[in-house]
Scaffold this active site. Structure first.
Site, PDB file in Angstrom:
ATOM      1  N   THR A  21       0.841  -1.212   0.000  1.00 16.17           N
ATOM      2  CA  THR A  21       0.000   0.000   0.000  1.00 16.17           C
ATOM      3  C   THR A  21       0.875   1.261   0.000  1.00 16.17           C
ATOM      4  O   THR A  21       2.084   1.198   0.246  1.00 16.17           O
ATOM      5  CB  THR A  21      -0.886   0.064   1.276  1.00 16.17           C
ATOM      6  OG1 THR A  21      -0.024   0.230   2.415  1.00 16.17           O
ATOM      7  CG2 THR A  21      -1.730  -1.180   1.455  1.00 16.17           C
ATOM      8  N   TYR A  50       9.230  14.355  12.515  1.00 12.75           N
ATOM      9  CA  TYR A  50       9.099  14.497  13.978  1.00 12.75           C
ATOM     10  C   TYR A  50       9.933  13.460  14.740  1.00 12.75           C
ATOM     11  O   TYR A  50       9.913  13.426  15.967  1.00 12.75           O
ATOM     12  CB  TYR A  50       7.628  14.567  14.430  1.00 12.75           C
ATOM     13  CG  TYR A  50       6.727  13.404  14.110  1.00 12.75           C
ATOM     14  CD1 TYR A  50       6.979  12.115  14.589  1.00 12.75           C
ATOM     15  CD2 TYR A  50       5.566  13.619  13.359  1.00 12.75           C
ATOM     16  CE1 TYR A  50       6.121  11.071  14.310  1.00 12.75           C
ATOM     17  CE2 TYR A  50       4.694  12.568  13.076  1.00 12.75           C
ATOM     18  CZ  TYR A  50       4.980  11.300  13.548  1.00 12.75           C
ATOM     19  OH  TYR A  50       4.128  10.252  13.279  1.00 12.75           O
ATOM     20  N   ARG A  72      -5.979   7.939   9.308  1.00 14.35           N
ATOM     21  CA  ARG A  72      -5.662   7.848  10.728  1.00 14.35           C
ATOM     22  C   ARG A  72      -5.164   9.154  11.328  1.00 14.35           C
ATOM     23  O   ARG A  72      -5.188   9.341  12.537  1.00 14.35           O
ATOM     24  CB  ARG A  72      -4.603   6.766  10.949  1.00 14.35           C
ATOM     25  CG  ARG A  72      -5.137   5.390  10.675  1.00 14.35           C
ATOM     26  CD  ARG A  72      -4.034   4.364  10.673  1.00 14.35           C
ATOM     27  NE  ARG A  72      -4.583   3.038  10.493  1.00 14.35           N
ATOM     28  CZ  ARG A  72      -4.752   2.463   9.299  1.00 14.35           C
ATOM     29  NH1 ARG A  72      -4.406   3.102   8.193  1.00 14.35           N
ATOM     30  NH2 ARG A  72      -5.259   1.253   9.209  1.00 14.35           N
ATOM     31  N   SER A 115      -4.294   3.729  26.049  1.00 14.32           N
ATOM     32  CA  SER A 115      -4.015   2.636  26.983  1.00 14.32           C
ATOM     33  C   SER A 115      -2.544   2.252  26.811  1.00 14.32           C
ATOM     34  O   SER A 115      -1.910   2.602  25.804  1.00 14.32           O
ATOM     35  CB  SER A 115      -4.903   1.427  26.664  1.00 14.32           C
ATOM     36  OG  SER A 115      -4.541   0.894  25.393  1.00 14.32           O
TER      37      SER A 115
END
Ligand code: HXC
Ligand code: NAP
Length: 291
Positions: free
Chosen positions: A24, A154, A206, A112
């Site tokens: 992809t 980043y 996302r 989490s």
């Protein structure tokens, strides 16, 4: 010009290149160009159907050979198996392109412990698993080879709202430089690319879901006022894994139109000052001389 192929046609002839996450997005775009330059390609990720479909399309588009191998890079045994399949089919592996990644935006306090680890496991542990398996093989066989890691800008600066990814990409950058120093003696080069925004379905769904893509249009953050074209990333990747880059080892090359520096310079925001205001501002700054 930037959306045109750059290297000569035989630049990767006889090389076998393994691209993780190669079915992809950017992995697929880089893989397609490697095929055009004469390489044999292995594409690997978790989703077998996606890999098989992409392999067929890539072979049809280029006439090259593509081996799809399902493999979760978090699992060392699966990585080892993927390497064996590569050797069984092509007899050798010359390049490992660590491109597979997982990421999503979230305030860190909402994550989490498992959410944090799952990104670290895909990006940092996955890249390390692949580097380990391939590195052990190359050292045993006394074979010169090359590792290319896809990080992001980043990795240098850190970034809010993608903290697990920033930690993991920072780790991959450290691995790139560390292995360049340690495995250079075996003829194994290790480099990285830090791309700025190159729109893909996987990343945009996302990182910029819903209308965030319009509200937070990456073009506006880039001095060149455009996002990256997949071919220009493919051009850079093909050069770095080719023998033409044989003396480049331990380097990270940023390809972001100047985006991260635009965010860093304290006065870069003065771009918002209209031309007609600069005469007045000049008078004011000049008059400060006497004060
Ligand atoms: C908070 C989340 C979450 C979200 C998942 N989790 N999505 N927490 N916000 N949006 C939590 C889950 O609840 C779970 O924790 C843990 O994360 C693991 O989630 P799973 O769905 O079980 O994991 P998995 O199936 O392994 O999927 C991994 C994934 C997924 C990363 C969550 O998005 C994926 O498969 N991504 C692969 C492709 C990808 O991300 N491409 C984009 C790369 S872009 P609990 O505690 O509930 O068990 C990129 C660009 C960088 O890197 C720079 C751009 C400019
Ligand atoms: P993408 O299409 O979502 O690519 C991610 C790939 O990783 C997918 O093919 C996915 O396939 C694979 N993958 C995820 N988890 C895996 C696992 N556990 N094992 C094996 N494969 C796994 O997104 P992309 O934008 O092309 O990103 C490619 C690379 O570029 C990433 O390293 C990303 O961080 C980097 N990058 C992208 C941008 C950008 O603007 N797009 C900017 C900077 C850096 P499966 O789901 O089938 O496993």
């Amino acid at each position: 010009m930037y959306n045109q192929p750059m290297l000569r046609e035989d630049a990767l002839k006889d090389k076998t290149i393994v691209v993780t996450g190669g079915g992809t997005g950017l992995g697929r775009a880089m893989g397609l160009y490697f095929l055009q330059l004469g390489a044999n390609l292995v594409i690997t990720s978790r989703k077998a159907e996606v890999l098989e479909q992409s392999a067929k399309e890539m072979e049809a588009a280029t006439g090259g050979k593509v081996l799809p191998v399902p493999c979760d890079v978090r699992n060392y045994e699966e990585v080892d198996h993927m390497l064996s399949e590569t050797l069984k089919n092509f007899g050798r592996a010359d390049v490992l392109l660590n491109n597979a990644a997982g990421n999503f935006i979230s305030p860190t306090e909402r994550l989490s412990a498992n959410a944090f680890s799952s990104i670290i496991d895909i990006v940092l542990k996955g890249s390390a698993n692949c580097a380990l398996a391939f590195g052990k093989h190359w050292i045993k066989e006394k074979q010169a080879a090359s590792i290319l890691n896809i990080v992001t800008t980043y990795a240098f600066t850190g970034s809010a709202y993608v903290v697990p990814s920033a930690c993991a990409k920072g780790g991959v950058l450290a691995m790139t430089r560390s292995l360049a120093a340690e495995w250079g003696k075996y003829g194994i080069r290790s480099n990285a690319i830090a791309p700025g925004p190159f729109p893909t379905k996987g990343a945009w769904e996302r990182l910029l879901p819903g209308d965030l893509a319009e509200k937070f249009d990456f073009k506006n953050r880039v001095p060149l006022k455009r996002v990256g074209d997949h071919q220009e990333l493919a051009n850079l990747a093909a050069f770095l894994v080719s023998d033409f880059a044989g003396y480049i080892n331990g380097e990270v090359i940023t390809i972001d139109g100047g985006e991260w520096l635009q965010g860093a310079g304290q006065f870069n925001g003065l771009e918002a000052v209209p031309d007609e205001m600069w005469d007045m501002l000049e008078q004011m700054t000049r008059s400060a001389k006497g004060s």
